[in-house]
Design an enzyme around this catalytic site. Structure first.
Site, PDB file in Angstrom:
ATOM      1  N   SER A 283       0.973  -1.106  -0.048  1.00 56.26           N
ATOM      2  CA  SER A 283       0.085  -0.008  -0.141  1.00 56.26           C
ATOM      3  C   SER A 283       1.038   1.242  -0.013  1.00 56.26           C
ATOM      4  CB  SER A 283      -1.023   0.050   1.056  1.00 56.26           C
ATOM      5  OG  SER A 283      -1.502   1.275   1.433  1.00 56.26           O
TER       6      SER A 283
ATOM      7  N   HIS B 111      -1.310  -1.378  -4.034  1.00 60.62           N
ATOM      8  CA  HIS B 111      -2.544  -1.179  -3.557  1.00 60.62           C
ATOM      9  C   HIS B 111      -2.617   0.464  -3.322  1.00 60.62           C
ATOM     10  CE1 HIS B 111      -6.113  -2.209  -1.022  1.00 60.62           C
ATOM     11  NE2 HIS B 111      -5.613  -1.232  -0.236  1.00 60.62           N
TER      12      HIS B 111
ATOM     13  N   ASP C 207      -4.797   3.441  -2.296  1.00 60.43           N
ATOM     14  CA  ASP C 207      -6.064   3.810  -1.181  1.00 60.43           C
ATOM     15  C   ASP C 207      -6.381   5.049  -1.443  1.00 60.43           C
ATOM     16  OD1 ASP C 207      -6.090   1.723   0.630  1.00 60.43           O
ATOM     17  OD2 ASP C 207      -3.923   2.156   1.145  1.00 60.43           O
TER      18      ASP C 207
ATOM     19  N   MET D 120      -9.089   8.173  -0.609  1.00 57.80           N
ATOM     20  CA  MET D 120      -9.838   8.521   0.634  1.00 57.80           C
ATOM     21  C   MET D 120     -10.564  10.028   0.401  1.00 57.80           C
ATOM     22  SD  MET D 120      -7.511   7.467   3.794  1.00 57.80           S
ATOM     23  CE  MET D 120      -6.821   5.593   4.004  1.00 57.80           C
TER      24      MET D 120
ATOM     25  N   HIS E 172      -8.442   0.854  -4.062  1.00 53.77           N
ATOM     26  CA  HIS E 172      -9.401   0.554  -2.957  1.00 53.77           C
ATOM     27  C   HIS E 172      -9.973   1.921  -2.650  1.00 53.77           C
ATOM     28  CE1 HIS E 172      -9.686  -0.347   1.619  1.00 53.77           C
ATOM     29  NE2 HIS E 172     -10.847  -0.226   1.210  1.00 53.77           N
TER      30      HIS E 172
ATOM     31  N   MET F  25     -12.144   4.253  -0.713  1.00 58.38           N
ATOM     32  CA  MET F  25     -12.698   4.687   0.453  1.00 58.38           C
ATOM     33  C   MET F  25     -13.667   5.882   0.285  1.00 58.38           C
ATOM     34  SD  MET F  25      -9.940   3.247   3.009  1.00 58.38           S
ATOM     35  CE  MET F  25      -8.636   3.336   1.696  1.00 58.38           C
TER      36      MET F  25
ATOM     37  N   MET G 133     -11.452  -5.974   5.572  1.00 64.53           N
ATOM     38  CA  MET G 133     -10.645  -4.877   6.415  1.00 64.53           C
ATOM     39  C   MET G 133     -10.511  -5.283   7.548  1.00 64.53           C
ATOM     40  SD  MET G 133     -10.197  -2.160   4.354  1.00 64.53           S
ATOM     41  CE  MET G 133      -9.394  -1.348   5.641  1.00 64.53           C
TER      42      MET G 133
ATOM     43  N   GLY H 144      -9.071   4.154   6.776  1.00 66.64           N
ATOM     44  CA  GLY H 144      -8.919   5.615   6.935  1.00 66.64           C
ATOM     45  C   GLY H 144      -7.363   6.106   7.473  1.00 66.64           C
ATOM     46  N   PHE H 145      -6.707   4.937   7.804  1.00 67.28           N
ATOM     47  CA  PHE H 145      -5.471   5.270   8.240  1.00 67.28           C
ATOM     48  C   PHE H 145      -4.413   3.877   8.249  1.00 67.28           C
ATOM     49  CE2 PHE H 145      -8.161   7.956  10.724  1.00 67.28           C
ATOM     50  CZ  PHE H 145      -7.651   9.177  10.609  1.00 67.28           C
ATOM     51  N   GLY H 146      -3.166   4.308   7.812  1.00 71.46           N
ATOM     52  CA  GLY H 146      -2.224   2.934   7.818  1.00 71.46           C
ATOM     53  C   GLY H 146      -1.676   3.134   9.301  1.00 71.46           C
ATOM     54  N   GLY H 147      -0.866   2.227   9.461  1.00 69.62           N
ATOM     55  CA  GLY H 147      -0.062   1.813  10.635  1.00 69.62           C
ATOM     56  C   GLY H 147      -0.911   1.372  11.933  1.00 69.62           C
TER      57      GLY H 147
ATOM     58  N   ASP I 240      -6.509  -6.412   4.413  1.00 77.02           N
ATOM     59  CA  ASP I 240      -5.762  -5.131   4.325  1.00 77.02           C
ATOM     60  C   ASP I 240      -5.809  -4.108   5.955  1.00 77.02           C
ATOM     61  OD1 ASP I 240      -5.071  -2.316   3.631  1.00 77.02           O
ATOM     62  OD2 ASP I 240      -6.850  -1.891   2.643  1.00 77.02           O
ATOM     63  N   GLY I 241      -4.872  -4.035   6.424  1.00 79.68           N
ATOM     64  CA  GLY I 241      -4.691  -3.120   7.443  1.00 79.68           C
ATOM     65  C   GLY I 241      -3.956  -4.066   8.593  1.00 79.68           C
ATOM     66  N   GLY I 242      -2.908  -3.328   9.119  1.00 83.98           N
ATOM     67  CA  GLY I 242      -2.107  -4.213  10.145  1.00 83.98           C
ATOM     68  C   GLY I 242      -1.221  -5.262   9.744  1.00 83.98           C
TER      69      GLY I 242
ATOM     70  N   GLY J 226       1.226  -1.895   3.991  1.00 82.39           N
ATOM     71  CA  GLY J 226       1.835  -0.608   3.935  1.00 82.39           C
ATOM     72  C   GLY J 226       3.069  -0.174   4.818  1.00 82.39           C
ATOM     73  N   SER J 227       2.863  -0.073   6.224  1.00 82.45           N
ATOM     74  CA  SER J 227       4.056   0.045   6.805  1.00 82.45           C
ATOM     75  C   SER J 227       5.194  -1.024   7.120  1.00 82.45           C
ATOM     76  CB  SER J 227       3.469   0.375   8.347  1.00 82.45           C
ATOM     77  OG  SER J 227       2.326   1.078   8.556  1.00 82.45           O
TER      78      SER J 227
HETATM   79  C1  DX5 Z   1      -6.309   1.872   5.442  1.00 82.73           C
HETATM   80  C2  DX5 Z   1      -5.939   1.292   4.252  1.00 82.73           C
HETATM   81  C3  DX5 Z   1      -4.747   0.407   4.032  1.00 82.73           C
HETATM   82  C4  DX5 Z   1      -3.380   0.901   4.616  1.00 82.73           C
HETATM   83  C5  DX5 Z   1      -2.751  -0.322   5.295  1.00 82.73           C
HETATM   84  O1  DX5 Z   1      -7.680   2.611   5.470  1.00 82.73           O
HETATM   85  O2  DX5 Z   1      -6.937   0.861   3.480  1.00 82.73           O
HETATM   86  O3  DX5 Z   1      -4.421   0.039   2.647  1.00 82.73           O
HETATM   87  O4  DX5 Z   1      -2.540   1.624   3.969  1.00 82.73           O
HETATM   88  O5  DX5 Z   1      -1.576   0.144   6.035  1.00 82.73           O
HETATM   89  P1  DX5 Z   1      -0.732  -0.770   7.066  1.00 82.73           P
HETATM   90  O6  DX5 Z   1      -0.399  -2.106   6.387  1.00 82.73           O
HETATM   91  O7  DX5 Z   1       0.337   0.075   7.562  1.00 82.73           O
HETATM   92  O8  DX5 Z   1      -1.850  -0.787   8.220  1.00 82.73           O
HETATM   93 ZN    ZN Z   2      -6.657  -0.187   1.446  1.00 86.07          ZN
END
Ligand code: DX5
Ligand code: ZN
Length: 222
Positions: free
Chosen positions: A8, A33, A35, A37, A66, A68, A139, A144-147, A177-179, A199-200
């Site tokens: 991501s 990926h 994202d 928003m 993706h 959102m 999800m 809404g947020f990475g990390g 997707d996420g964490g 992502g992270s």
């Molecule tokens: C969150 C995004 C994710 C995000 C994942 O709303 O849809 O794609 O970038 O990031 P990590 O892997 O850092 O949770």
């Molecule tokens: Zn995503």
């Protein structure tokens, strides 16, 4: 089962985006990926169409968008025109023309179509559409947020989805997707995931080594 890694780029360094996309490609990732928003469906605003157009010019990787965003049908033609390969929409967000119509629109434009849901939405909300989709995205954090940290409830969701998939004889991909980290990747693969967003855990530190570590874990648990 074919496994795809979808880094991501929300977690990328945007001053060095091209370089970092080349790095994930060189290390073997197949997807980007992407994202999007809108500040309404989710609190944040990320990036949109002009950036997608530039990314398309710079890479052959599969662009996994993706959305959102609220009422995503409004933007499907533009995402197609800017070079998306797949568009995933939220089942909670399609108010203007409905979920089935939105998915049909994505397919009409020749793109792969995905459907996703927030952690608090029951998997049953997807049931009427499972015969239409190429991919279901579960999800594993609030969008809404990475990390963020992966929610433990994800595993139960994946089990429910897998059961529905088997019962219906469907062959859609299952994306998470996420964490997603090197520590929980093995469990997610064993739970049936074959498209892995991260992502992270990909962009922080050594990108090449991170991608290779992800693929080694995939190979061990596939
Ligand atoms: C969150 C995004 C994710 C995000 C994942 O709303 O849809 O794609 O970038 O990031 P990590 O892997 O850092 O949770
Ligand atoms: Zn995503």
């Amino acid at each position: 089962m074919e496994y795809k890694l979808a880094p991501s780029i929300l977690a990328a360094d945007f001053m060095r985006l091209g370089e970092q996309i080349d790095a994930i490609a060189k290390a073997g990732a197949q997807y980007v990926h992407y994202d999007v928003m809108d500040g309404i469906y989710v609190p944040s605003i990320s990036f949109g169409l002009p950036v997608l157009k530039s990314v398309r010019k710079g890479t052959d990787l599969f662009l996994d968008c993706h959305l959102m965003i609220m009422d995503p049908d409004r933007y499907i033609d533009e995402f197609a025109d800017c070079g998306a390969d797949s568009v995933t929409v939220h089942v909670e967000a399609c108010h203007d023309v409905g979920v089935a119509e939105t998915l049909q629109h994505i397919k009409r434009r020749g793109l792969k179509c995905g459907l996703t849901l927030n952690p608090r939405t029951p998997i049953g909300a997807l049931a009427p559409y499972l015969g239409m989709v190429d991919m279901v995205l579960v999800m594993s954090v609030e969008p809404g947020f990475g990390g963020q940290k992966l929610l433990e409830s994800t595993y139960e969701k994946l089990a429910e989805l897998k059961a529905l998939k088997e019962r219906g004889g469907y062959d859609f991909d299952i994306e998470v997707d996420g964490g997603v980290t090197k520590d929980n990747l093995a469990s997610l693969i064993r739970a049936g995931v074959n498209v892995i967003v991260s992502g992270s855990s990909i962009f922080k530190g050594d990108i090449d080594a991170n991608v290779k570590d992800f693929f080694a874990i995939i190979a061990e648990n596939a």
